[in-house]
Design an enzyme around this catalytic site. Structure first.
Site, PDB file in Angstrom:
ATOM      1  N   ILE A  57       0.865  -1.172   0.000  1.00 43.35           N
ATOM      2  CA  ILE A  57       0.000   0.000   0.000  1.00 43.35           C
ATOM      3  C   ILE A  57       0.908   1.230   0.000  1.00 43.35           C
ATOM      4  O   ILE A  57       2.076   1.144   0.359  1.00 43.35           O
ATOM      5  CB  ILE A  57      -0.982   0.028   1.193  1.00 43.35           C
ATOM      6  CG1 ILE A  57      -0.248  -0.076   2.529  1.00 43.35           C
ATOM      7  CG2 ILE A  57      -2.020  -1.070   1.062  1.00 43.35           C
ATOM      8  CD1 ILE A  57      -1.163  -0.037   3.749  1.00 43.35           C
ATOM      9  N   ASP A  58       0.365   2.355  -0.423  1.00 46.00           N
ATOM     10  CA  ASP A  58       1.166   3.562  -0.561  1.00 46.00           C
ATOM     11  C   ASP A  58       1.751   4.017   0.770  1.00 46.00           C
ATOM     12  O   ASP A  58       1.203   3.727   1.847  1.00 46.00           O
ATOM     13  CB  ASP A  58       0.329   4.698  -1.147  1.00 46.00           C
ATOM     14  CG  ASP A  58      -0.124   4.416  -2.572  1.00 46.00           C
ATOM     15  OD1 ASP A  58       0.591   3.689  -3.279  1.00 46.00           O
ATOM     16  OD2 ASP A  58      -1.184   4.935  -2.966  1.00 46.00           O
ATOM     17  N   LYS A  59       2.822   4.779   0.701  1.00 47.07           N
ATOM     18  CA  LYS A  59       3.504   5.307   1.878  1.00 47.07           C
ATOM     19  C   LYS A  59       2.530   5.980   2.847  1.00 47.07           C
ATOM     20  O   LYS A  59       2.548   5.720   4.049  1.00 47.07           O
ATOM     21  CB  LYS A  59       4.583   6.303   1.448  1.00 47.07           C
ATOM     22  CG  LYS A  59       5.218   7.082   2.584  1.00 47.07           C
ATOM     23  CD  LYS A  59       6.155   8.161   2.065  1.00 47.07           C
ATOM     24  CE  LYS A  59       6.675   9.029   3.199  1.00 47.07           C
ATOM     25  NZ  LYS A  59       7.548  10.133   2.715  1.00 47.07           N
TER      26      LYS A  59
END
Length: 325
Positions: free
Chosen positions: A133-135
Site C-alpha cells: 500500500i502507498d507510503k
C-alpha cells in the site's frame, strides 16, 4: 512483445514506459542507445515510432538487488503464525526500499524481526511481500513467512479472491442514486505527469483493468466518508477512481485533494479546512479489512483494524462542524 494491431504511431520510449514496470523513460532511452531494445531484430533510436505488428525485444539487464539493512523498527502485528503475519502499517512508512527511501521501510523492519523470509515472488529486496500500500496509506498488509505461503497468497491476489476494504474521506457529496456503485476502467500513467495515474479511454492500447466498488458511509455536506472494496489492486486505484468520480481524497496532494474543493475559500471555513490539512497531512485513506484463505489450513481468515487517530480526529471535526457550524 508484439505491438497491438490497433496501436497508433507512438515513440518507442513512450510505448515501453507504460509496459515495463519500474523502468524510467530516461533508462529506456539509454537502453535504446546501447542496443538493449530491438524492433524486428534491429536496434532503433528513441524517436522511432512503433507500428502495428512490430516485435519488440528487450535485453535490459536486471538492476542489482539492493542489500536490505535490518532495522529495529517497531511493528504493529495483529496476527502471526508459522506461515504468515498481519501488519497494521502506520501512515508515512514506505513498504519497501527504493529511490530516496533506502531505510526506515517496512521491509527493513521485517528483515530485523524475521529471518529467512521468502523471496521467490518479489526478489531479495522485497522479502515476504505479497502486496503493498502507498507510503501515506495506513492499514493492513499480509506478509508470507514461507515460500508455500508466498505462492499461495500471490495466487489469491492474482485470482482476485482476496477481500480488501478501505475507508476514506473524500471531497463533496454524492447524489442519492450514486451513493453506492462500481467503477470499472482502464488505469495507466498520465501523459502529462508520469508520477500520476489516470482513467484511460476504453479503447486505449495500454493500461490495466481496474474495478472498485464503493459505498457512502456518511454524508457530511462538504465531505463524505466512503467505503471501497477492491476487485483489482492497481497502483493508486482508489485515488484515481475517486478523482474520476469528481471526489478526490481529502488532503491527497497528488490528485488535487489538498485544496478547498467544497465550500468557500475565505474566513473561518478556510481556517478550519487548513487546520484539518495539518491534522491529516496525507491522503485520508486506510486499508481497514483484509480477508483470505489461509495457505495451509484452508480456513477463511478475516482481519479488521480501527481507523488511525489522524483520520478519526478529522472525521470528528467535520461532524462537529456540520453539527455546530
Amino acid at each position: 512483445m508484439e505491438v497491438d494491431p490497433k496501436q497508433t504511431a507512438l515513440r518507442i520510449d513512450k510505448f515501453l514506459v507504460d509496459r515495463i514496470p519500474n523502468l524510467s523513460r530516461n533508462r529506456i532511452q539509454n537502453g535504446l542507445k546501447e542496443g538493449h531494445f530491438l524492433v524486428n531484430g534491429l536496434p532503433v533510436k528513441p524517436n522511432y515510432k512503433v507500428a502495428a505488428g512490430d516485435v519488440v525485444m528487450v535485453f535490459m539487464p536486471k538492476p542489482r538487488a539492493q542489500e536490505i539493512e535490518p532495522q529495529n523498527i517497531p511493528l504493529d502485528i495483529l496476527y502471526e503464525d508459522e506461515d504468515l503475519l498481519i501488519v497494521n502499517k502506520k501512515p508515512g512508512m514506505v513498504v519497501h526500499p527504493g529511490f530516496n527511501n533506502t531505510s526506515g521501510t517496512l521491509v527493513n523492519a521485517l528483515s530485523y524481526h524475521f529471518k529467512d523470509l521468502p523471496t521467490s515472488f518479489n526478489g531479495s529486496d522485497k522479502p515476504g511481500l505479497v502486496h503493498r500500500i502507498d507510503k501515506d496509506t495506513s492499514g493492513l498488509l499480509v506478509v508470507a513467512k514461507t515460500e508455500h505461503s508466498l505462492t499461495h497468497l500471490a495466487k489469491q491476489f492474482y485470482d482476485h479472491t482476496i477481500e480488501r476494504t478501505y475507508n476514506l474521506l473524500v471531497w463533496g457529496t454524492f447524489p442519492d442514486e450514486e451513493k453506492e456503485g462500481t467503477v470499472k476502467s482502464l488505469i495507466g500513467r498520465s501523459a502529462q505527469d508520469r508520477r500520476v495515474y489516470t482513467v484511460l479511454p476504453d479503447d486505449a492500447t495500454y493500461g490495466k483493468h481496474a474495478i472498485t466498488h464503493y459505498k457512502v458511509l456518511k454524508d457530511m455536506r462538504y465531505v463524505s466518508l466512503v467505503e471501497c472494496k477492491l476487485e483489482t489492486g492497481r497502483t493508486h486505484q482508489i485515488r484515481v477512481h475517486m478523482r474520476h468520480l469528481g471526489h478526490p481524497l481529502f488532503s491527497d496532494a497528488m490528485y488535487g485533494g489538498d485544496k478547498i474543493l467544497k465550500g468557500v475559500s475565505t474566513g473561518k471555513y478556510k481556517t478550519f479546512v487548513e487546520n484539518n490539512f495539518k491534522i491529516c497531512p496525507r491522503q485520508a485513506l486506510h486499508a481497514k479489512s483484509l480477508g483470505f484463505e489461509h495457505p495451509v489450513t484452508g480456513k477463511w481468515m478475516q482481519f479488521n483494524t480501527e481507523i488511525p487517530q489522524d483520520m478519526q480526529r478529522l472525521i470528528r471535526r467535520w461532524e462537529d462542524f456540520l453539527r455546530y457550524g
